[in-house]
Design an enzyme around this catalytic site. Sequence first.
Site, PDB file in Angstrom:
ATOM      1  N   ASN A 120      47.308  18.107  26.077  1.00  0.00           N
ATOM      2  CA  ASN A 120      48.192  19.216  26.434  1.00  0.00           C
ATOM      3  C   ASN A 120      48.714  19.008  27.850  1.00  0.00           C
ATOM      4  O   ASN A 120      48.968  19.963  28.579  1.00  0.00           O
ATOM      5  CB  ASN A 120      47.423  20.537  26.315  1.00  0.00           C
ATOM      6  CG  ASN A 120      48.366  21.723  26.122  1.00  0.00           C
ATOM      7  OD1 ASN A 120      49.582  21.547  26.019  1.00  0.00           O
ATOM      8  ND2 ASN A 120      47.823  22.923  26.085  1.00  0.00           N
ATOM      9  N   GLY A 148      51.345  18.470  30.154  1.00  0.00           N
ATOM     10  CA  GLY A 148      52.804  18.620  30.218  1.00  0.00           C
ATOM     11  C   GLY A 148      53.469  17.565  31.079  1.00  0.00           C
ATOM     12  O   GLY A 148      54.433  16.920  30.661  1.00  0.00           O
ATOM     13  N   LYS A 192      40.756  20.662  32.202  1.00  0.00           N
ATOM     14  CA  LYS A 192      42.142  20.177  32.235  1.00  0.00           C
ATOM     15  C   LYS A 192      42.552  19.771  33.648  1.00  0.00           C
ATOM     16  O   LYS A 192      43.234  18.766  33.834  1.00  0.00           O
ATOM     17  CB  LYS A 192      43.087  21.258  31.698  1.00  0.00           C
ATOM     18  CG  LYS A 192      44.500  20.777  31.453  1.00  0.00           C
ATOM     19  CD  LYS A 192      45.309  21.826  30.700  1.00  0.00           C
ATOM     20  CE  LYS A 192      46.534  21.220  30.049  1.00  0.00           C
ATOM     21  NZ  LYS A 192      47.601  20.932  30.998  1.00  0.00           N
ATOM     22  N   LYS A 220      46.811  17.741  40.653  1.00  0.00           N
ATOM     23  CA  LYS A 220      47.173  17.225  39.332  1.00  0.00           C
ATOM     24  C   LYS A 220      48.602  16.702  39.347  1.00  0.00           C
ATOM     25  O   LYS A 220      48.886  15.605  38.861  1.00  0.00           O
ATOM     26  CB  LYS A 220      47.046  18.331  38.284  1.00  0.00           C
ATOM     27  CG  LYS A 220      47.604  17.920  36.927  1.00  0.00           C
ATOM     28  CD  LYS A 220      47.721  19.076  35.953  1.00  0.00           C
ATOM     29  CE  LYS A 220      48.926  19.933  36.242  1.00  0.00           C
ATOM     30  NZ  LYS A 220      49.322  20.810  35.114  1.00  0.00           N
ATOM     31  N   HIS A 263      43.108  26.464  31.112  1.00  0.00           N
ATOM     32  CA  HIS A 263      42.291  26.340  32.323  1.00  0.00           C
ATOM     33  C   HIS A 263      42.567  27.424  33.343  1.00  0.00           C
ATOM     34  O   HIS A 263      41.660  27.961  33.966  1.00  0.00           O
ATOM     35  CB  HIS A 263      42.516  24.954  32.936  1.00  0.00           C
ATOM     36  CG  HIS A 263      43.966  24.641  33.230  1.00  0.00           C
ATOM     37  ND1 HIS A 263      44.376  24.036  34.376  1.00  0.00           N
ATOM     38  CD2 HIS A 263      45.109  24.863  32.527  1.00  0.00           C
ATOM     39  CE1 HIS A 263      45.688  23.865  34.365  1.00  0.00           C
ATOM     40  NE2 HIS A 263      46.153  24.368  33.244  1.00  0.00           N
ATOM     41  N   ARG A 264      43.836  27.761  33.521  1.00  0.00           N
ATOM     42  CA  ARG A 264      44.142  28.749  34.571  1.00  0.00           C
ATOM     43  C   ARG A 264      43.704  30.160  34.182  1.00  0.00           C
ATOM     44  O   ARG A 264      43.348  30.965  35.041  1.00  0.00           O
ATOM     45  CB  ARG A 264      45.621  28.715  34.943  1.00  0.00           C
ATOM     46  CG  ARG A 264      46.041  27.362  35.482  1.00  0.00           C
ATOM     47  CD  ARG A 264      47.230  27.392  36.407  1.00  0.00           C
ATOM     48  NE  ARG A 264      47.659  26.029  36.677  1.00  0.00           N
ATOM     49  CZ  ARG A 264      47.009  25.190  37.493  1.00  0.00           C
ATOM     50  NH1 ARG A 264      45.939  25.589  38.150  1.00  0.00           N
ATOM     51  NH2 ARG A 264      47.445  23.955  37.648  1.00  0.00           N
ATOM     52  N   ASP A 289      43.872  16.185  32.146  1.00  0.00           N
ATOM     53  CA  ASP A 289      45.293  15.851  32.226  1.00  0.00           C
ATOM     54  C   ASP A 289      45.537  14.470  32.816  1.00  0.00           C
ATOM     55  O   ASP A 289      46.418  13.733  32.368  1.00  0.00           O
ATOM     56  CB  ASP A 289      46.052  16.911  33.052  1.00  0.00           C
ATOM     57  CG  ASP A 289      46.544  18.049  32.159  1.00  0.00           C
ATOM     58  OD1 ASP A 289      46.082  18.142  31.000  1.00  0.00           O
ATOM     59  OD2 ASP A 289      47.390  18.829  32.629  1.00  0.00           O
ATOM     60  N   GLU A 317      50.351  26.385  28.656  1.00  0.00           N
ATOM     61  CA  GLU A 317      49.193  26.079  27.812  1.00  0.00           C
ATOM     62  C   GLU A 317      49.005  27.134  26.721  1.00  0.00           C
ATOM     63  O   GLU A 317      48.526  26.868  25.633  1.00  0.00           O
ATOM     64  CB  GLU A 317      47.932  25.964  28.655  1.00  0.00           C
ATOM     65  CG  GLU A 317      47.780  24.635  29.382  1.00  0.00           C
ATOM     66  CD  GLU A 317      48.626  24.504  30.639  1.00  0.00           C
ATOM     67  OE1 GLU A 317      49.612  25.277  30.817  1.00  0.00           O
ATOM     68  OE2 GLU A 317      48.320  23.614  31.452  1.00  0.00           O
ATOM     69  N   ASP A 352      52.488  28.621  38.759  1.00  0.00           N
ATOM     70  CA  ASP A 352      51.084  28.482  38.376  1.00  0.00           C
ATOM     71  C   ASP A 352      50.173  29.365  39.223  1.00  0.00           C
ATOM     72  O   ASP A 352      49.343  30.115  38.698  1.00  0.00           O
ATOM     73  CB  ASP A 352      50.628  27.021  38.491  1.00  0.00           C
ATOM     74  CG  ASP A 352      51.151  26.186  37.324  1.00  0.00           C
ATOM     75  OD1 ASP A 352      51.735  26.783  36.389  1.00  0.00           O
ATOM     76  OD2 ASP A 352      50.971  24.956  37.347  1.00  0.00           O
TER      77      ASP A 352
END
Length: 649
Positions: free
Chosen positions: A92, A94, A416, A22, A391-392, A49, A347, A319
């Site tokens: 969303n 970032g 996402k 991403k 998502h995570r 995203d 998020e 992350d």
Amino acid sequence: MDFIDLPQMIAAAGTVRLPGSKSISNRALLLAALAEGETEIRNPLHSDDTARMLEALRILGVQITSLADGGLRVQGANGRFPRQRAELFLGNAGTAFRSLAATLALTAGGDYVLKGVPRMHERPIGDLVDALRQLGGEIDYLGNPGFPPLRLRTTKIRPGGVVRVRGNVSSQFLTGLLLALPLTGAATTVEVEGELISRPYVRITLDLMARFGVTAARQGWQSFHIPARARYRTPGVFHVEGDASSASYFLALGAIGATAAAPVRVEGVGHASIQGDTRFADALAEMGAAIETEEHAMRAHAPASGLNGIALDCNHIPDAAMTLATTALFARGKTTLSNIASWRVKETDRIAAMARELGKLGARVEEGADFLSILPPDAPRPAIIDTYDDHRMAMCLALAAFGAPVRINNPECTAKTFPDFFPRFRELVTPAPVIAIDGPTASGKGTVAARVAATLGFHYLDSGALYRLTALAAREAGVDWTDADAMAGVAASLEARFEEGRVWLNGREVTETIRSGEISAGASKVAALPAVRAALLFRQRAFHRSPGLVGDGRDMGSVVFPDAPLKIFLTASAEIRAERRRRQLAERGETASHADILADITARDTRDTNRPVAPLRQEKDALLLETGHLGIEETTRKVLAWWSREQTA
Ligand code: DC
């Protein structure tokens, strides 16, 4: 899809090809759009995203074509977007929001509005706005000061000199600034105030800028210099490597559930990767996992001696560190993740969310402003996991299925960054086995199922007992069996316990009580209510644990465990079943006429077979076992024989 139910998993093995990164995809898209010339981006991520970034660039007038192989061809706008006015919605995302805010603020003569989802409007951006204002950026907060949405109407840029930006809330502010600065044409030095967090992401930014022709010099992580007359130029073809954060879920899967002989292999990241999240593998190795790294792939399997808890400063892998939090469920001792304050502005507030969800699984969690410590339970409890549109959260909590069955709410939030995460996950894991035995009342399925379970050492689910308990609980609470809403509430809050063939309701043993004629009839009535069935679904799936399960009922094979590798439909004529029931009652000293019992059985058969939800019927893939002429022993042996045949198949 409101939820996805995962049974307890007993093994993981196989290969996953990672979706594109991403972070790299969104940076590459923006750089290709700003560059001179045409860029072919290979293996870009296709997710929410990146869709937001693509959409925004198209609105800004950039020509982007989708290629047959999933790649994208971007016609560079050579430093200035064709559209000078636009309103952009960035969801969303970032990276997209911060880098576009910087780029558009440094576009003189434009008039742009940048918006996102409500959560985006709670994520800070003031540090970036302050930095852009030093260069002449004219930026208005349309909502709360310091937060999106933004309006950008810069009339004149004050190029060059020194720009200061704070680095301790989000590294994306520095990233946005660095990506945008070459547009000013002037030599500029960026000085970072305070500690710079998440440095590996800034490294990705610098690396990509260099690939597009602009080399920024840096002194430590404090000062960055963009030369005068820097211009982005296409590299021609740009290949996006696999997403290292996405890799973390599968590496952890290997570390928890794979063997040396059959490891989990992730393809798309390895030695050659420029993503900091590949360092997640070091953290897993520190927990004891066996990791092997190739140039573009990695492999992981569990250590023979099990994983250990660790204490780790996670600033470099913000992350992927979330994945350590759920891996900690399977480690000996406590795991402490520190220096993760940025989790609170992602998020969702990821520290709070993670603490709450791990707590549901039985972990003892301590939460601080910038740390999380996790002491795993002896055996995780089945739990319904909320994902906070993050998502995570969804992806790393899927790992909890190695400890207990879990329901993951709103699994589609993985779109996402990883739209097909759950299908990929399922391909690599082996669920605990389950045998589904369905059939009409008094067909002997309960006794047979319990014996099969005892022989195999499996758990046993008497699903009928749950409907009986629901009927009894309603009776005791004065709730009418036909009141669907109230009955769903009764089913959802059932306080039941099963142990060695005995059943408790609200702490009172009711093993015999739920077998009465009145409760049997009530069970069959409440079982026809869809809301009751829905409320009892996860409660039944929560029995699907290691080493295996035998479940009996009416819809084990059709609704509750549709993927069961062995489904059996047990039946006998109503006459024979009525006679069996009569003898059973007589043994207990109760008398009832054959005719009455037959009438009762036939009425229940009719209700169970004709109801619109989960009617009783033989599934196409269920094996029929006619027990009219078979005793319990023979029936049990037959089922066990089918199971061993299934095992060797
Ligand atoms: O199996 P049993 O007789 O204990 O079931 C009691 C009632 O519950 C039965 O009339 C139908 C209903 N039931 C159901 O609808 N689905 C199941 N999986 C199990 C039972």
